[in-house]
Motif scaffolding. Sequence first.
Motif, PDB file in Angstrom:
ATOM      1  N   GLY A  10      92.119  22.830  51.810  1.00 47.40           N
ATOM      2  CA  GLY A  10      91.198  22.941  50.694  1.00 47.40           C
ATOM      3  C   GLY A  10      91.874  22.651  49.369  1.00 47.40           C
ATOM      4  O   GLY A  10      93.068  22.320  49.318  1.00 47.40           O
ATOM      5  N   TYR A  11      91.084  22.801  48.301  1.00 48.29           N
ATOM      6  CA  TYR A  11      91.545  22.476  46.960  1.00 48.29           C
ATOM      7  C   TYR A  11      90.913  23.455  45.976  1.00 48.29           C
ATOM      8  O   TYR A  11      89.705  23.712  46.031  1.00 48.29           O
ATOM      9  CB  TYR A  11      91.135  21.042  46.625  1.00 48.29           C
ATOM     10  N   VAL A  12      91.729  24.015  45.079  1.00 47.54           N
ATOM     11  CA  VAL A  12      91.223  24.931  44.059  1.00 47.54           C
ATOM     12  C   VAL A  12      90.669  24.100  42.908  1.00 47.54           C
ATOM     13  O   VAL A  12      91.404  23.346  42.273  1.00 47.54           O
ATOM     14  CB  VAL A  12      92.326  25.876  43.537  1.00 47.54           C
ATOM     15  N   GLY A  20      89.639  37.046  38.528  1.00 48.16           N
ATOM     16  CA  GLY A  20      90.651  36.389  39.342  1.00 48.16           C
ATOM     17  C   GLY A  20      90.127  35.558  40.505  1.00 48.16           C
ATOM     18  O   GLY A  20      90.910  35.046  41.298  1.00 48.16           O
ATOM     19  N   TRP A  21      88.823  35.435  40.625  1.00 48.93           N
ATOM     20  CA  TRP A  21      88.253  34.627  41.704  1.00 48.93           C
ATOM     21  C   TRP A  21      88.489  33.143  41.430  1.00 48.93           C
ATOM     22  O   TRP A  21      88.639  32.712  40.280  1.00 48.93           O
ATOM     23  CB  TRP A  21      86.755  34.901  41.836  1.00 48.93           C
ATOM     24  N   LEU A  22      88.515  32.366  42.512  1.00 44.93           N
ATOM     25  CA  LEU A  22      88.716  30.920  42.438  1.00 44.93           C
ATOM     26  C   LEU A  22      87.525  30.188  43.034  1.00 44.93           C
ATOM     27  O   LEU A  22      86.946  30.648  44.023  1.00 44.93           O
ATOM     28  CB  LEU A  22      89.971  30.513  43.218  1.00 44.93           C
ATOM     29  N   LYS A  23      87.202  29.047  42.470  1.00 44.37           N
ATOM     30  CA  LYS A  23      86.191  28.149  43.040  1.00 44.37           C
ATOM     31  C   LYS A  23      86.956  27.085  43.820  1.00 44.37           C
ATOM     32  O   LYS A  23      87.828  26.412  43.274  1.00 44.37           O
ATOM     33  CB  LYS A  23      85.370  27.516  41.916  1.00 44.37           C
ATOM     34  N   VAL A  24      86.627  26.963  45.116  1.00 40.58           N
ATOM     35  CA  VAL A  24      87.425  26.160  46.046  1.00 40.58           C
ATOM     36  C   VAL A  24      86.538  25.192  46.811  1.00 40.58           C
ATOM     37  O   VAL A  24      85.399  25.526  47.145  1.00 40.58           O
ATOM     38  CB  VAL A  24      88.139  27.120  47.043  1.00 40.58           C
ATOM     39  N   ILE A  25      87.077  24.015  47.112  1.00 38.30           N
ATOM     40  CA  ILE A  25      86.430  23.091  48.044  1.00 38.30           C
ATOM     41  C   ILE A  25      87.184  23.182  49.359  1.00 38.30           C
ATOM     42  O   ILE A  25      88.415  23.103  49.382  1.00 38.30           O
ATOM     43  CB  ILE A  25      86.460  21.636  47.539  1.00 38.30           C
ATOM     44  N   SER A  26      86.453  23.360  50.445  1.00 38.74           N
ATOM     45  CA  SER A  26      87.060  23.440  51.769  1.00 38.74           C
ATOM     46  C   SER A  26      87.082  22.057  52.415  1.00 38.74           C
ATOM     47  O   SER A  26      86.107  21.313  52.333  1.00 38.74           O
ATOM     48  CB  SER A  26      86.252  24.391  52.651  1.00 38.74           C
ATOM     49  N   TYR A  27      88.179  21.737  53.082  1.00 35.03           N
ATOM     50  CA  TYR A  27      88.278  20.496  53.863  1.00 35.03           C
ATOM     51  C   TYR A  27      88.053  20.772  55.348  1.00 35.03           C
ATOM     52  O   TYR A  27      88.194  19.876  56.171  1.00 35.03           O
ATOM     53  CB  TYR A  27      89.650  19.848  53.683  1.00 35.03           C
ATOM     54  N   THR A  28      87.750  22.017  55.691  1.00 33.87           N
ATOM     55  CA  THR A  28      87.531  22.353  57.096  1.00 33.87           C
ATOM     56  C   THR A  28      86.120  21.962  57.517  1.00 33.87           C
ATOM     57  O   THR A  28      85.205  21.914  56.701  1.00 33.87           O
ATOM     58  CB  THR A  28      87.737  23.856  57.355  1.00 33.87           C
ATOM     59  N   ASP A  29      85.965  21.655  58.783  1.00 35.04           N
ATOM     60  CA  ASP A  29      84.651  21.311  59.322  1.00 35.04           C
ATOM     61  C   ASP A  29      84.493  22.019  60.657  1.00 35.04           C
ATOM     62  O   ASP A  29      85.273  21.749  61.578  1.00 35.04           O
ATOM     63  CB  ASP A  29      84.537  19.799  59.504  1.00 35.04           C
ATOM     64  N   SER A  59      78.899  28.999  49.327  1.00 31.13           N
ATOM     65  CA  SER A  59      77.611  28.508  48.867  1.00 31.13           C
ATOM     66  C   SER A  59      77.660  26.992  48.997  1.00 31.13           C
ATOM     67  O   SER A  59      78.347  26.325  48.224  1.00 31.13           O
ATOM     68  CB  SER A  59      77.371  28.920  47.419  1.00 31.13           C
ATOM     69  N   GLY A  60      76.986  26.461  50.007  1.00 33.11           N
ATOM     70  CA  GLY A  60      77.075  25.019  50.266  1.00 33.11           C
ATOM     71  C   GLY A  60      78.477  24.661  50.692  1.00 33.11           C
ATOM     72  O   GLY A  60      79.046  25.272  51.587  1.00 33.11           O
ATOM     73  N   LYS A  61      79.078  23.680  50.024  1.00 31.34           N
ATOM     74  CA  LYS A  61      80.440  23.257  50.343  1.00 31.34           C
ATOM     75  C   LYS A  61      81.473  23.943  49.466  1.00 31.34           C
ATOM     76  O   LYS A  61      82.653  23.660  49.562  1.00 31.34           O
ATOM     77  CB  LYS A  61      80.559  21.744  50.202  1.00 31.34           C
ATOM     78  N   THR A  62      81.012  24.830  48.587  1.00 32.40           N
ATOM     79  CA  THR A  62      81.916  25.517  47.678  1.00 32.40           C
ATOM     80  C   THR A  62      82.178  26.935  48.176  1.00 32.40           C
ATOM     81  O   THR A  62      81.281  27.628  48.623  1.00 32.40           O
ATOM     82  CB  THR A  62      81.309  25.565  46.258  1.00 32.40           C
ATOM     83  N   ILE A  63      83.430  27.346  48.039  1.00 33.11           N
ATOM     84  CA  ILE A  63      83.851  28.684  48.422  1.00 33.11           C
ATOM     85  C   ILE A  63      84.351  29.396  47.167  1.00 33.11           C
ATOM     86  O   ILE A  63      85.002  28.790  46.319  1.00 33.11           O
ATOM     87  CB  ILE A  63      84.983  28.619  49.473  1.00 33.11           C
ATOM     88  N   ARG A  64      84.032  30.668  47.060  1.00 33.18           N
ATOM     89  CA  ARG A  64      84.620  31.516  46.041  1.00 33.18           C
ATOM     90  C   ARG A  64      85.610  32.411  46.764  1.00 33.18           C
ATOM     91  O   ARG A  64      85.281  33.031  47.773  1.00 33.18           O
ATOM     92  CB  ARG A  64      83.543  32.298  45.299  1.00 33.18           C
TER      93      ARG A  64
END
Length: 174
Positions: A10-12, A20-29, A59-64
Amino acid sequence: MNDQQKVVIGYVLSPHGIKGWLKVISYTDPIANFFSYKKIFINKDNEYYPYAIDDSTASGKTIRLKLSGIDDRNQSEKLAKCEIVVNRKDLPEISSESYYWADIIGFDVKSKDNINYGILDSFMETGSNDVMVVIGNSYRKLIPFINNEVVKSVDIENKVIILRPSPKWGKHAI
């Protein structure tokens, strides 16, 4: 951590809120696979910092994501634009007919007639299908990764991806 032992999952993107939360994109499928990791590494300037995951939501493809020890926005801002990595040994087992994207980066991309198109550099997610970024001597091509339609086979042993060329690709297929 040795380069051969890590896999980017993934990517922050940015901080999320003030705690301190991060918004992340996951590369997992599927995306739910991301939540199976309790320990991750953040790759910041080619240094790998271990973190435990305290909490997460999708939420969708975005992870917190809430990491242990990251408790305010100032700390989370320092992790923005960084890769999220796990140890290779922590990946789930897969069948012998399957592979991870990370396993085929660097493979030669060729036609069934042995025309060499270049080296698989990376993947892009487009929504409808994944796209291979293939690097040649003086070009970069985007080729859809569609099994049996575009990709005829992936030969793990010989490190080659064989394509079914399309007539619209022209004489050199790409």
